[in-house]
Design a protein around this motif. Structure first.
Motif, short mmCIF file in Angstrom:
data_model
loop_
_atom_site.label_atom_id
_atom_site.label_comp_id
_atom_site.label_asym_id
_atom_site.label_seq_id
_atom_site.Cartn_x
_atom_site.Cartn_y
_atom_site.Cartn_z
N VAL A 10 0.93 -1.23 0.03
CA VAL A 10 -0.07 -0.07 0.02
C VAL A 10 0.79 1.31 -0.01
N GLY A 11 0.30 2.25 -0.81
CA GLY A 11 1.29 3.55 -0.88
C GLY A 11 0.98 4.26 0.18
N TYR A 12 2.19 4.95 0.76
CA TYR A 12 1.85 5.65 1.98
C TYR A 12 2.91 7.03 1.90
N GLY A 13 2.37 8.01 1.60
CA GLY A 13 3.26 9.22 1.37
C GLY A 13 4.28 8.86 0.30
N SER A 14 5.41 9.42 0.55
CA SER A 14 6.62 9.04 -0.52
C SER A 14 7.50 7.57 -0.35
N SER A 15 6.50 6.52 0.06
CA SER A 15 6.99 5.11 0.45
C SER A 15 5.69 3.99 0.09
N VAL A 16 6.14 3.02 0.25
CA VAL A 16 5.37 1.86 -0.09
C VAL A 16 5.51 0.88 1.03
N ILE A 17 4.27 0.73 1.77
CA ILE A 17 4.43 -0.45 2.72
C ILE A 17 4.19 -1.65 2.12
N PHE A 18 5.10 -2.79 2.35
CA PHE A 18 4.96 -4.10 1.87
C PHE A 18 4.59 -5.14 3.04
N TYR A 19 4.04 -6.11 2.62
CA TYR A 19 3.71 -7.23 3.83
C TYR A 19 4.04 -8.54 3.25
N THR A 20 4.44 -9.33 3.89
CA THR A 20 4.46 -10.82 3.74
C THR A 20 3.72 -11.32 4.74
N ASN A 22 4.17 -12.61 7.52
CA ASN A 22 4.61 -12.68 8.73
C ASN A 22 5.43 -11.57 9.17
N SER A 23 5.54 -10.48 7.93
CA SER A 23 6.43 -9.33 8.49
C SER A 23 5.92 -8.27 7.48
N MET A 24 6.50 -7.07 7.81
CA MET A 24 6.09 -5.83 7.02
C MET A 24 7.36 -4.97 7.14
N PHE A 25 7.56 -4.48 5.70
CA PHE A 25 8.63 -3.40 5.79
C PHE A 25 8.46 -2.30 4.92
N LYS A 26 9.00 -1.18 4.96
CA LYS A 26 8.88 -0.10 4.00
C LYS A 26 9.70 0.20 2.90
N THR A 40 13.41 -0.45 5.03
CA THR A 40 13.30 -0.32 6.46
C THR A 40 12.41 -1.48 6.78
N PRO A 41 12.77 -2.42 7.68
CA PRO A 41 12.11 -3.41 8.42
C PRO A 41 11.20 -2.50 9.45
N LEU A 42 9.83 -3.33 9.31
CA LEU A 42 8.95 -2.58 10.27
C LEU A 42 8.75 -3.64 11.47
N SER A 43 8.48 -4.84 11.16
CA SER A 43 8.00 -5.88 12.19
C SER A 43 8.22 -7.14 11.54
N SER A 44 8.55 -8.06 12.19
CA SER A 44 8.75 -9.53 11.92
C SER A 44 7.48 -10.14 12.67
N LYS A 45 6.61 -9.66 13.13
CA LYS A 45 5.45 -10.06 13.75
C LYS A 45 4.13 -9.80 13.33
N ALA A 46 4.09 -9.00 12.21
CA ALA A 46 2.77 -8.45 11.71
C ALA A 46 3.01 -8.57 10.35
N GLY A 47 1.96 -9.31 9.82
CA GLY A 47 1.80 -9.59 7.97
C GLY A 47 0.44 -9.22 7.79
N TRP A 72 -1.17 0.56 11.67
CA TRP A 72 0.40 1.25 11.56
C TRP A 72 -0.01 2.70 11.30
N THR A 73 0.78 3.39 11.77
CA THR A 73 0.53 5.01 11.67
C THR A 73 1.97 5.61 11.38
N GLY A 74 2.99 4.77 11.19
CA GLY A 74 4.28 5.47 10.73
C GLY A 74 5.51 4.68 11.31
N VAL A 75 5.34 4.10 12.53
CA VAL A 75 6.66 3.47 13.11
C VAL A 75 6.51 2.07 13.30
#
Length: 201
Positions: A10-20, A22-26, A40-47, A72-75
């Motif tokens: 999903v697009g978020y500002g000048s970035s894209v948040i990707f999910y697997t 089990n994880s999410m990264f920006k 940037t890795p964001l979580s290894s426990k949320a997908g 998720w709101t940015g951190v």
């Protein structure tokens, strides 16, 4: 470094948040994603189970995985489903998770995630999250839904469902849920005619 295939983005500002699963990264950038992009890795426990269970509402990105629901709101993503996680674990059948979907309902300011329980192929049950209060609820339709979307209409934005029988219908309108599998309707076919049908505008 991010284990598994990408299941959603999903697009978020000048970035894209990707999910697997089990994880999410920006993936972000300053000027050009091809020149100065970085992960940037964001979580290894949320997908996310699939693309259709991720939604952005008023700057917050919500997602569903087998552990529950996150916001998720940015951190870092925050688990928002502790109150309904036991019920979800008892009732949701993940065998058809590719058919799960969600939609924002602006008239009640809530998100509904449609899930399968029992032997259903398409979701009839949903978990609903109130974006203002954080309250959870559940509901059931008699008709399985294959998709849900917020669409513009003459009356404003409304949720439109696609059902398991190939029909579309507006959510929470009228006295029935969807159309039965044996429903038939007139079909307009093109052919030359001299019949005039008056139309009042």
């Amino acid at each position: 470094e991010n284990a598994g295939d990408v299941t959603a983005g999903v697009g978020y500002g000048s970035s894209v948040i990707f999910y697997t699963l089990n994880s999410m990264f920006k993936f972000a950038w300053d000027q050009d994603p091809l020149v100065d992009g970085f992960y940037t890795p964001l979580s290894s426990k949320a997908g996310a189970l699939n693309q259709r269970v991720v939604i952005e509402v008023e700057g917050v990105v919500y997602a569903m995985d087998r552990r529950g629901w996150t916001a998720w709101t940015g951190v870092f993503p925050k688990l928002i489903s502790r109150g309904v996680d036991p019920l979800a674990r008892e009732t949701i059948n993940y065998d058809n998770a590719e058919n799960f979907h969600c939609c924002y309902f602006p008239e009640v300011r809530a998100i509904r995630w449609f899930v399968t329980t029992g032997e259903d192929t398409y979701p009839k049950d949903y978990f609903q999250f109130d974006v203002d209060t954080g309250a959870w609820g559940t509901g059931t339709y008699r008709q399985g839904s294959s998709d849900s979307r917020l669409v513009p209409t003459a009356e404003g934005l409304r949720v439109l469902y696609g059902d398991e029988n190939g029909h579309t219908w507006y959510a929470d309108t009228g006295t029935c849920d969807g159309c039965p599998a044996d429903f038939s309707h007139p079909i307009v076919q093109g052919a030359a005619t001299s019949t005039v049908i008056p139309v009042d505008l």
